[in-house]
Design a protein around this motif. Structure first.
Motif, PDB file in Angstrom:
ATOM      1  N   VAL A  95       0.152 -17.625 -59.598  1.00  0.00           N
ATOM      2  CA  VAL A  95      -0.605 -18.800 -59.155  1.00  0.00           C
ATOM      3  C   VAL A  95      -0.439 -18.970 -57.645  1.00  0.00           C
ATOM      4  N   VAL A  96       0.801 -18.926 -57.179  1.00  0.00           N
ATOM      5  CA  VAL A  96       1.099 -18.926 -55.750  1.00  0.00           C
ATOM      6  C   VAL A  96       1.879 -17.657 -55.443  1.00  0.00           C
ATOM      7  N   ARG A  97       1.427 -16.890 -54.466  1.00  0.00           N
ATOM      8  CA  ARG A  97       2.068 -15.611 -54.133  1.00  0.00           C
ATOM      9  C   ARG A  97       2.759 -15.721 -52.782  1.00  0.00           C
ATOM     10  N   ILE A  98       4.012 -15.316 -52.743  1.00  0.00           N
ATOM     11  CA  ILE A  98       4.757 -15.244 -51.482  1.00  0.00           C
ATOM     12  C   ILE A  98       5.249 -13.817 -51.322  1.00  0.00           C
ATOM     13  N   SER A  99       4.786 -13.149 -50.275  1.00  0.00           N
ATOM     14  CA  SER A  99       5.200 -11.766 -50.007  1.00  0.00           C
ATOM     15  C   SER A  99       6.144 -11.766 -48.817  1.00  0.00           C
ATOM     16  N   ILE A 100       7.366 -11.276 -49.034  1.00  0.00           N
ATOM     17  CA  ILE A 100       8.373 -11.252 -47.970  1.00  0.00           C
ATOM     18  C   ILE A 100       8.358  -9.881 -47.305  1.00  0.00           C
ATOM     19  N   PRO A 101       8.128  -9.822 -45.996  1.00  0.00           N
ATOM     20  CA  PRO A 101       8.117  -8.519 -45.319  1.00  0.00           C
ATOM     21  C   PRO A 101       9.527  -7.957 -45.192  1.00  0.00           C
ATOM     22  N   PRO A 102       9.666  -6.647 -45.139  1.00  0.00           N
ATOM     23  CA  PRO A 102      10.996  -6.050 -44.939  1.00  0.00           C
ATOM     24  C   PRO A 102      11.542  -6.386 -43.558  1.00  0.00           C
ATOM     25  N   LEU A 103      12.834  -6.294 -43.418  1.00  0.00           N
ATOM     26  CA  LEU A 103      13.495  -6.699 -42.178  1.00  0.00           C
ATOM     27  C   LEU A 103      13.043  -5.850 -40.989  1.00  0.00           C
ATOM     28  N   ARG A 104      12.728  -4.584 -41.237  1.00  0.00           N
ATOM     29  CA  ARG A 104      12.307  -3.707 -40.141  1.00  0.00           C
ATOM     30  C   ARG A 104      10.954  -4.115 -39.573  1.00  0.00           C
ATOM     31  N   GLU A 105      10.209  -4.980 -40.276  1.00  0.00           N
ATOM     32  CA  GLU A 105       8.926  -5.460 -39.781  1.00  0.00           C
ATOM     33  C   GLU A 105       9.038  -6.839 -39.131  1.00  0.00           C
ATOM     34  N   ARG A 106      10.236  -7.375 -39.065  1.00  0.00           N
ATOM     35  CA  ARG A 106      10.453  -8.673 -38.398  1.00  0.00           C
ATOM     36  C   ARG A 106      11.801  -8.634 -37.670  1.00  0.00           C
ATOM     37  N   ARG A 107      11.923  -7.660 -36.786  1.00  0.00           N
ATOM     38  CA  ARG A 107      13.194  -7.420 -36.100  1.00  0.00           C
ATOM     39  C   ARG A 107      13.661  -8.619 -35.280  1.00  0.00           C
ATOM     40  N   GLU A 108      12.705  -9.450 -34.839  1.00  0.00           N
ATOM     41  CA  GLU A 108      13.093 -10.610 -34.032  1.00  0.00           C
ATOM     42  C   GLU A 108      13.940 -11.603 -34.819  1.00  0.00           C
ATOM     43  N   ASP A 109      13.961 -11.480 -36.153  1.00  0.00           N
ATOM     44  CA  ASP A 109      14.777 -12.379 -36.978  1.00  0.00           C
ATOM     45  C   ASP A 109      16.211 -11.880 -37.145  1.00  0.00           C
ATOM     46  N   ILE A 110      16.466 -10.628 -36.779  1.00  0.00           N
ATOM     47  CA  ILE A 110      17.792 -10.050 -37.018  1.00  0.00           C
ATOM     48  C   ILE A 110      18.905 -10.815 -36.304  1.00  0.00           C
ATOM     49  N   THR A 125       7.239 -11.515 -54.001  1.00  0.00           N
ATOM     50  CA  THR A 125       7.335 -10.057 -53.965  1.00  0.00           C
ATOM     51  C   THR A 125       7.985  -9.614 -52.664  1.00  0.00           C
ATOM     52  N   GLY A 126       8.596  -8.448 -52.700  1.00  0.00           N
ATOM     53  CA  GLY A 126       9.253  -7.912 -51.510  1.00  0.00           C
ATOM     54  C   GLY A 126      10.267  -6.865 -51.905  1.00  0.00           C
ATOM     55  N   GLU A 127      10.656  -6.051 -50.956  1.00  0.00           N
ATOM     56  CA  GLU A 127      11.631  -5.008 -51.221  1.00  0.00           C
ATOM     57  C   GLU A 127      12.971  -5.606 -51.634  1.00  0.00           C
ATOM     58  N   SER A 128      13.789  -4.781 -52.241  1.00  0.00           N
ATOM     59  CA  SER A 128      15.129  -5.216 -52.629  1.00  0.00           C
ATOM     60  C   SER A 128      15.914  -5.623 -51.386  1.00  0.00           C
ATOM     61  N   GLY A 129      16.587  -6.785 -51.478  1.00  0.00           N
ATOM     62  CA  GLY A 129      17.428  -7.238 -50.378  1.00  0.00           C
ATOM     63  C   GLY A 129      16.726  -8.054 -49.322  1.00  0.00           C
ATOM     64  N   THR A 130      15.445  -8.397 -49.521  1.00  0.00           N
ATOM     65  CA  THR A 130      14.714  -9.162 -48.502  1.00  0.00           C
ATOM     66  C   THR A 130      14.977 -10.663 -48.580  1.00  0.00           C
ATOM     67  N   GLY A 131      15.563 -11.125 -49.683  1.00  0.00           N
ATOM     68  CA  GLY A 131      15.883 -12.550 -49.789  1.00  0.00           C
ATOM     69  C   GLY A 131      14.975 -13.314 -50.722  1.00  0.00           C
ATOM     70  N   LYS A 132      14.528 -12.667 -51.788  1.00  0.00           N
ATOM     71  CA  LYS A 132      13.600 -13.336 -52.715  1.00  0.00           C
ATOM     72  C   LYS A 132      14.265 -14.529 -53.404  1.00  0.00           C
ATOM     73  N   GLU A 133      15.532 -14.383 -53.792  1.00  0.00           N
ATOM     74  CA  GLU A 133      16.210 -15.512 -54.442  1.00  0.00           C
ATOM     75  C   GLU A 133      16.442 -16.652 -53.456  1.00  0.00           C
ATOM     76  N   VAL A 134      16.695 -16.317 -52.185  1.00  0.00           N
ATOM     77  CA  VAL A 134      16.896 -17.364 -51.180  1.00  0.00           C
ATOM     78  C   VAL A 134      15.618 -18.191 -51.023  1.00  0.00           C
TER      79      VAL A 134
END
Length: 453
Positions: free
Chosen positions: A303-318, A167-176
């Motif tokens: 069964v296994v849940r992976i939640s991807i945070p939006p980019l604005r919540e992990r700015r150090e990754d930009i 789960t995650g907002e559009s564009g967060t990289g779910k397919e990646v």
């Protein structure tokens, strides 16, 4: 961190050395430009503090030599009152900042740390940009705590065949992330098959997933292999599972339970052995409560849940993401952009990116196209076209329609669709997200109401 202090006044050198030491920063001292040259050739320094007025080689000449030799560490020019114009010329020679005597030691340390951190970040980005051994589309990039946790989870489920819900907002990289799971799994040698549920017309979705036999319906001239069969021995990625119609959800549930499918028009069930990974940008739990998504299917997928945070919540990754994206665009376009200026990186890391990684990609693609320098500058980053979702939320509040004006519900619906499309300049995906409906539903409503947009 190690700093080189260059000043011909002994007391100033010792004061700066003491200030830095109190803050846990190591430093060496040089009494003139020639001594500084020798020390720079023998030792690596993270930054230089250089006095402007010195006998022999003055500060400007030393800065010019440092840059001509290829040293890239940040430089702070130290000047006295009345020498501001000279300090400005030093900035043109290659200094990043200047401070006037007498100075506040705390301010000096703050400026120094900021410049060194910015340079270290630029070095990291440039190293990532030059690294061509990685396929950027296949690796989920980031070193923030939330992304480290996701990577750890991917590693832990790699050797299982458990169903995963991302789960995650559009564009967060779910397919990646889904591809990372596949590439780390026991079926990594098999195919990775992806289908965007929201991008397939509802009347074609079942045949895309299950396939059909020849003659199953008008136009079925040949047998078609469905996505479940194509993914056999590998992974099937069901993107935007929240857009799946209820009528089809029960059939997907049966596949997950029985591990068998039947083509449309067929009678013989066939076993399938594809691992299922699903993803959505919607609140599936809320959809279950509203009766829009089957609870039993949700539990089968979750069964296994992976939640991807939006980019604005992990700015150090930009910065790392930007480096990988820049590397990819350099390769695709044949450009040789080496990195970003400190100001450009700062602007990127402070931007909200409500479109997440996809928005970052769009901004950097344009920047690479229009950049005329080895580094992307602030003016290359067109963030004006990147509109905050919060702005649109505010606009929605300001443009609510009052039913008391005699409009029918149908008129209100049409008006709302038109306003959303205008706000997003015709972008149907973004407009659908704002309206809380799937892109397919929006397209159907546009056609149903003959809206020429």
């Amino acid at each position: 961190m190690k700093i080189l202090i260059v000043d011909d006044e002994t007391n100033i050198r010792e004061l700066m050395h003491r200030y830095l030491h109190l803050d846990g920063i190591d430093s060496d001292c040089a009494e003139n430009g020639l001594s500084a040259q020798r020390m720079l050739k023998d030792e690596l320094y993270d930054a230089c503090l250089i006095d402007l007025k010195m006998p022999g080689m003055d500060g400007n000449s030393l800065i010019e030599w440092i840059r001509s030799e290829g040293f890239r560490m940040p430089i702070i020019m130290v000047s006295a009152h009345g020498e501001i114009s000279d300090a400005v010329s030093a900035l043109k020679q290659g200094a990043q900042d200047y401070i006037v005597k007498p100075f506040d030691p705390e301010e000096l340390v703050i400026r120094l740390k900021k410049l060194v951190e910015a340079q270290n970040l630029r070095n990291l980005v440039e190293n990532e940009t030059r690294n061509t051994t990685v396929d950027d589309k296949q690796i989920f990039v980031g070193e923030s705590p939330s992304i480290r946790k996701i990577k750890d989870l991917v590693a832990r489920i790699a050797e299982t065949n458990s169903t995963v819900l991302i789960t995650g907002e559009s564009g967060t990289g779910k397919e990646v992330v889904a591809r990372d799971i596949h590439n780390s799994s026991l079926v990594k040698g098999g195919p990775f098959v992806a289908i965007n549920i929201g991008g397939v017309p509802e009347n074609l979705l079942e045949s895309e997933l299950f396939g059909y036999e020849k003659g199953a319906f008008t136009g079925a001239a040949n047998r078609k292999t469905g996505m479940f069969e194509l993914a056999s021995g590998g992974t099937l990625f069901l993107d935007e599972i929240g857009d799946m119609p209820l009528s089809l959800q029960v059939k997907i549930l049966r596949v997950l339970q029985d591990k068998r499918i039947t083509r449309l028009g067929g009678t013989d069930p066939m076993p399938i052995n594809a691992r299922i990974i699903a993803a959505t940008n919607k609140d599936v739990e809320q959809m279950v409560r509203e009766g829009k998504f089957r609870e039993d299917l949700f539990y089968r997928l979750n069964v296994v849940r992976i939640s991807i945070p939006p980019l604005r919540e992990r700015r150090e990754d930009i910065p790392l993401l930007a480096a990988g994206i820049l590397r990819r665009f350099n390769r695709q376009m044949g450009h040789r952009v080496e990195g970003f200026t400190s100001e450009a990186l700062s602007m990127l890391t402070s931007h909200d990116f409500f479109g997440n990684v996809r928005e970052l990609e769009n901004i950097l693609e344009r920047a690479v196209i229009f950049s005329d320098t080895p580094e992307i500058q602030v003016e290359d980053l067109d963030l004006r076209g990147s509109v905050s979702m919060r702005t649109h939320d505010k606009e929605k509040e300001e443009t609510k329609i009052d039913l008391s004006d005699g409009k029918s519900l149908k008129d209100v619906e049409i008006d709302t669709i038109i306003r959303a499309l205008h706000r997003w300049e015709g972008n149907r995906t973004r407009a659908a997200q704002e309206l809380g409906i799937s892109r397919r539903t929006l397209i159907n409503k546009i056609a149903e109401n003959n809206l020429n947009l």
